[in-house]
Design a protein around this motif. Structure first.
Motif, PDB file in Angstrom:
ATOM      1  N   GLY A   1     118.237   7.928   1.607  1.00 54.69           N
ATOM      2  CA  GLY A   1     118.165   6.490   1.808  1.00 54.69           C
ATOM      3  C   GLY A   1     117.042   6.104   2.752  1.00 54.69           C
ATOM      4  O   GLY A   1     116.359   6.955   3.324  1.00 54.69           O
ATOM      5  N   PRO A   2     116.859   4.807   2.940  1.00 52.94           N
ATOM      6  CA  PRO A   2     115.793   4.332   3.828  1.00 52.94           C
ATOM      7  C   PRO A   2     116.044   4.746   5.272  1.00 52.94           C
ATOM      8  O   PRO A   2     117.167   5.109   5.628  1.00 52.94           O
ATOM      9  N   PRO A   3     115.004   4.717   6.124  1.00 48.53           N
ATOM     10  CA  PRO A   3     115.156   5.133   7.520  1.00 48.53           C
ATOM     11  C   PRO A   3     116.334   4.423   8.197  1.00 48.53           C
ATOM     12  O   PRO A   3     116.535   3.222   8.027  1.00 48.53           O
ATOM     13  N   GLY A   4     117.126   5.213   8.912  1.00 50.30           N
ATOM     14  CA  GLY A   4     118.284   4.677   9.599  1.00 50.30           C
ATOM     15  C   GLY A   4     119.545   4.669   8.756  1.00 50.30           C
ATOM     16  O   GLY A   4     120.622   4.369   9.256  1.00 50.30           O
ATOM     17  N   ALA A   5     119.438   4.960   7.485  1.00 48.41           N
ATOM     18  CA  ALA A   5     120.594   5.014   6.573  1.00 48.41           C
ATOM     19  C   ALA A   5     120.374   6.185   5.630  1.00 48.41           C
ATOM     20  O   ALA A   5     119.885   6.015   4.534  1.00 48.41           O
ATOM     21  N   GLU A   6     120.744   7.385   6.067  1.00 49.38           N
ATOM     22  CA  GLU A   6     120.404   8.582   5.311  1.00 49.38           C
ATOM     23  C   GLU A   6     121.032   8.629   3.926  1.00 49.38           C
ATOM     24  O   GLU A   6     120.409   9.065   2.976  1.00 49.38           O
TER      25      GLU A   6
ATOM     26  N   ARG B   1     119.283   4.714 -11.948  1.00 52.33           N
ATOM     27  CA  ARG B   1     118.556   4.993 -13.189  1.00 52.33           C
ATOM     28  C   ARG B   1     117.708   6.243 -12.962  1.00 52.33           C
ATOM     29  O   ARG B   1     117.108   6.398 -11.910  1.00 52.33           O
ATOM     30  N   ALA B   2     117.636   7.097 -13.956  1.00 48.94           N
ATOM     31  CA  ALA B   2     116.852   8.314 -13.834  1.00 48.94           C
ATOM     32  C   ALA B   2     115.852   8.408 -14.980  1.00 48.94           C
ATOM     33  O   ALA B   2     116.115   7.940 -16.082  1.00 48.94           O
ATOM     34  N   VAL B   3     114.708   9.032 -14.698  1.00 46.29           N
ATOM     35  CA  VAL B   3     113.682   9.238 -15.719  1.00 46.29           C
ATOM     36  C   VAL B   3     112.940  10.530 -15.399  1.00 46.29           C
ATOM     37  O   VAL B   3     112.811  10.908 -14.238  1.00 46.29           O
ATOM     38  N   PHE B   4     112.478  11.220 -16.433  1.00 46.29           N
ATOM     39  CA  PHE B   4     111.687  12.441 -16.285  1.00 46.29           C
ATOM     40  C   PHE B   4     110.341  12.218 -16.946  1.00 46.29           C
ATOM     41  O   PHE B   4     110.272  11.691 -18.063  1.00 46.29           O
ATOM     42  N   ARG B   5     109.261  12.589 -16.258  1.00 47.91           N
ATOM     43  CA  ARG B   5     107.909  12.492 -16.837  1.00 47.91           C
ATOM     44  C   ARG B   5     107.428  13.896 -17.192  1.00 47.91           C
ATOM     45  O   ARG B   5     107.002  14.652 -16.315  1.00 47.91           O
ATOM     46  N   PRO B   6     107.480  14.271 -18.475  1.00 46.17           N
ATOM     47  CA  PRO B   6     107.110  15.623 -18.893  1.00 46.17           C
ATOM     48  C   PRO B   6     105.675  16.011 -18.546  1.00 46.17           C
ATOM     49  O   PRO B   6     105.405  17.170 -18.255  1.00 46.17           O
ATOM     50  N   LEU B   7     104.735  15.080 -18.579  1.00 49.87           N
ATOM     51  CA  LEU B   7     103.339  15.414 -18.311  1.00 49.87           C
ATOM     52  C   LEU B   7     103.114  15.887 -16.881  1.00 49.87           C
ATOM     53  O   LEU B   7     102.244  16.721 -16.629  1.00 49.87           O
ATOM     54  N   THR B   8     103.894  15.364 -15.936  1.00 52.91           N
ATOM     55  CA  THR B   8     103.703  15.736 -14.533  1.00 52.91           C
ATOM     56  C   THR B   8     104.824  16.619 -14.002  1.00 52.91           C
ATOM     57  O   THR B   8     104.690  17.216 -12.945  1.00 52.91           O
ATOM     58  N   GLY B   9     105.949  16.679 -14.713  1.00 51.74           N
ATOM     59  CA  GLY B   9     107.094  17.445 -14.238  1.00 51.74           C
ATOM     60  C   GLY B   9     107.890  16.726 -13.159  1.00 51.74           C
ATOM     61  O   GLY B   9     108.735  17.323 -12.506  1.00 51.74           O
ATOM     62  N   ASP B  10     107.638  15.438 -12.967  1.00 46.22           N
ATOM     63  CA  ASP B  10     108.330  14.667 -11.941  1.00 46.22           C
ATOM     64  C   ASP B  10     109.636  14.087 -12.477  1.00 46.22           C
ATOM     65  O   ASP B  10     109.708  13.623 -13.608  1.00 46.22           O
ATOM     66  N   HIS B  11     110.653  14.093 -11.617  1.00 42.55           N
ATOM     67  CA  HIS B  11     111.933  13.433 -11.882  1.00 42.55           C
ATOM     68  C   HIS B  11     112.024  12.262 -10.922  1.00 42.55           C
ATOM     69  O   HIS B  11     111.701  12.392  -9.735  1.00 42.55           O
ATOM     70  N   TYR B  12     112.490  11.115 -11.401  1.00 43.07           N
ATOM     71  CA  TYR B  12     112.638   9.928 -10.557  1.00 43.07           C
ATOM     72  C   TYR B  12     114.042   9.369 -10.696  1.00 43.07           C
ATOM     73  O   TYR B  12     114.647   9.434 -11.759  1.00 43.07           O
ATOM     74  N   VAL B  13     114.541   8.806  -9.617  1.00 39.90           N
ATOM     75  CA  VAL B  13     115.763   8.015  -9.663  1.00 39.90           C
ATOM     76  C   VAL B  13     115.488   6.733  -8.891  1.00 39.90           C
ATOM     77  O   VAL B  13     114.814   6.746  -7.858  1.00 39.90           O
ATOM     78  N   THR B  14     115.927   5.622  -9.449  1.00 41.33           N
ATOM     79  CA  THR B  14     115.808   4.345  -8.751  1.00 41.33           C
ATOM     80  C   THR B  14     117.213   3.787  -8.561  1.00 41.33           C
ATOM     81  O   THR B  14     118.123   4.058  -9.347  1.00 41.33           O
ATOM     82  N   TYR B  15     117.390   3.038  -7.507  1.00 43.55           N
ATOM     83  CA  TYR B  15     118.641   2.338  -7.277  1.00 43.55           C
ATOM     84  C   TYR B  15     118.331   1.083  -6.485  1.00 43.55           C
ATOM     85  O   TYR B  15     117.281   0.967  -5.861  1.00 43.55           O
ATOM     86  N   GLN B  16     119.238   0.115  -6.541  1.00 43.91           N
ATOM     87  CA  GLN B  16     118.985  -1.171  -5.902  1.00 43.91           C
ATOM     88  C   GLN B  16     119.976  -1.420  -4.778  1.00 43.91           C
ATOM     89  O   GLN B  16     121.092  -0.911  -4.789  1.00 43.91           O
ATOM     90  N   LEU B  17     119.530  -2.224  -3.830  1.00 38.86           N
ATOM     91  CA  LEU B  17     120.345  -2.598  -2.689  1.00 38.86           C
ATOM     92  C   LEU B  17     119.998  -4.030  -2.317  1.00 38.86           C
ATOM     93  O   LEU B  17     118.837  -4.440  -2.438  1.00 38.86           O
ATOM     94  N   ALA B  18     120.987  -4.785  -1.893  1.00 39.16           N
ATOM     95  CA  ALA B  18     120.762  -6.166  -1.459  1.00 39.16           C
ATOM     96  C   ALA B  18     121.076  -6.240   0.040  1.00 39.16           C
ATOM     97  O   ALA B  18     122.164  -6.645   0.430  1.00 39.16           O
ATOM     98  N   PRO B  19     120.137  -5.813   0.902  1.00 40.64           N
ATOM     99  CA  PRO B  19     120.414  -5.771   2.341  1.00 40.64           C
ATOM    100  C   PRO B  19     120.644  -7.160   2.916  1.00 40.64           C
ATOM    101  O   PRO B  19     119.825  -8.050   2.753  1.00 40.64           O
TER     102      PRO B  19
ATOM    103  N   ARG C   1     117.686  -8.463  -4.006  1.00 40.36           N
ATOM    104  CA  ARG C   1     117.726  -7.022  -4.269  1.00 40.36           C
ATOM    105  C   ARG C   1     116.389  -6.354  -3.984  1.00 40.36           C
ATOM    106  O   ARG C   1     115.335  -6.928  -4.247  1.00 40.36           O
ATOM    107  N   ARG C   2     116.460  -5.125  -3.507  1.00 36.71           N
ATOM    108  CA  ARG C   2     115.291  -4.279  -3.320  1.00 36.71           C
ATOM    109  C   ARG C   2     115.538  -2.988  -4.084  1.00 36.71           C
ATOM    110  O   ARG C   2     116.645  -2.468  -4.091  1.00 36.71           O
ATOM    111  N   THR C   3     114.491  -2.463  -4.702  1.00 41.10           N
ATOM    112  CA  THR C   3     114.598  -1.231  -5.459  1.00 41.10           C
ATOM    113  C   THR C   3     114.025  -0.083  -4.650  1.00 41.10           C
ATOM    114  O   THR C   3     112.943  -0.174  -4.100  1.00 41.10           O
ATOM    115  N   PHE C   4     114.783   1.025  -4.568  1.00 40.47           N
ATOM    116  CA  PHE C   4     114.348   2.233  -3.888  1.00 40.47           C
ATOM    117  C   PHE C   4     114.066   3.282  -4.948  1.00 40.47           C
ATOM    118  O   PHE C   4     114.767   3.381  -5.950  1.00 40.47           O
ATOM    119  N   ILE C   5     113.032   4.080  -4.740  1.00 42.28           N
ATOM    120  CA  ILE C   5     112.622   5.100  -5.693  1.00 42.28           C
ATOM    121  C   ILE C   5     112.574   6.457  -4.985  1.00 42.28           C
ATOM    122  O   ILE C   5     111.969   6.570  -3.905  1.00 42.28           O
TER     123      ILE C   5
END
Length: 101
Positions: free
Chosen positions: A57-62, A70-88, A93-97
């Motif tokens: 999580g963001p600094p101060g909230a581990e 949401r999750a996605v995989f990019r085969p060309l780079t081998g990267d895995h991503y997950v995004t999630y949203q929070l309404a502080p 809403r803010r999206t974290f990646i």
């Protein structure tokens, strides 16, 4: 992705499932990565628990508090991503990646 209990690696493991953990009426929820059960072909998962919660999580909230994982995989780079949203503080809403290789 960093989590407190990384899934094992091997021929019988087929990834994991991102879920939103929470209790009725409790906000925020947390985002968890639950690895598939061995020899299930990625079709069965254990019951989610605290040790599956993402700790990126963001600094101060581990722990990853949020909604809508949401999750996605990019085969060309081998990267895995997950995004999630929070309404502080209820200020939109803010999206974290998060990413990993």
């Amino acid at each position: 992705l960093p989590c407190t209990s990384p899934p094992p690696v091997g021929d019988d493991v087929f990834g994991g499932l991102f879920v939103r953990l929470g209790t009725p009426g409790c906000y925020p929820n947390t985002i968890a990565l639950v690895p598939s059960l061995p020899n299930s072909g990625g079709l069965a998962f254990p019951r989610p628990s605290d040790h599956h919660v993402l700790m990126d999580g963001p600094p101060g909230a581990e722990q990853a508090n949020g909604d809508d994982p949401r999750a996605v995989f990019r085969p060309l780079t081998g990267d895995h991503y997950v995004t999630y949203q929070l309404a502080p503080g209820g200020h939109g809403r803010r999206t974290f990646i998060s990413s990993t290789k």
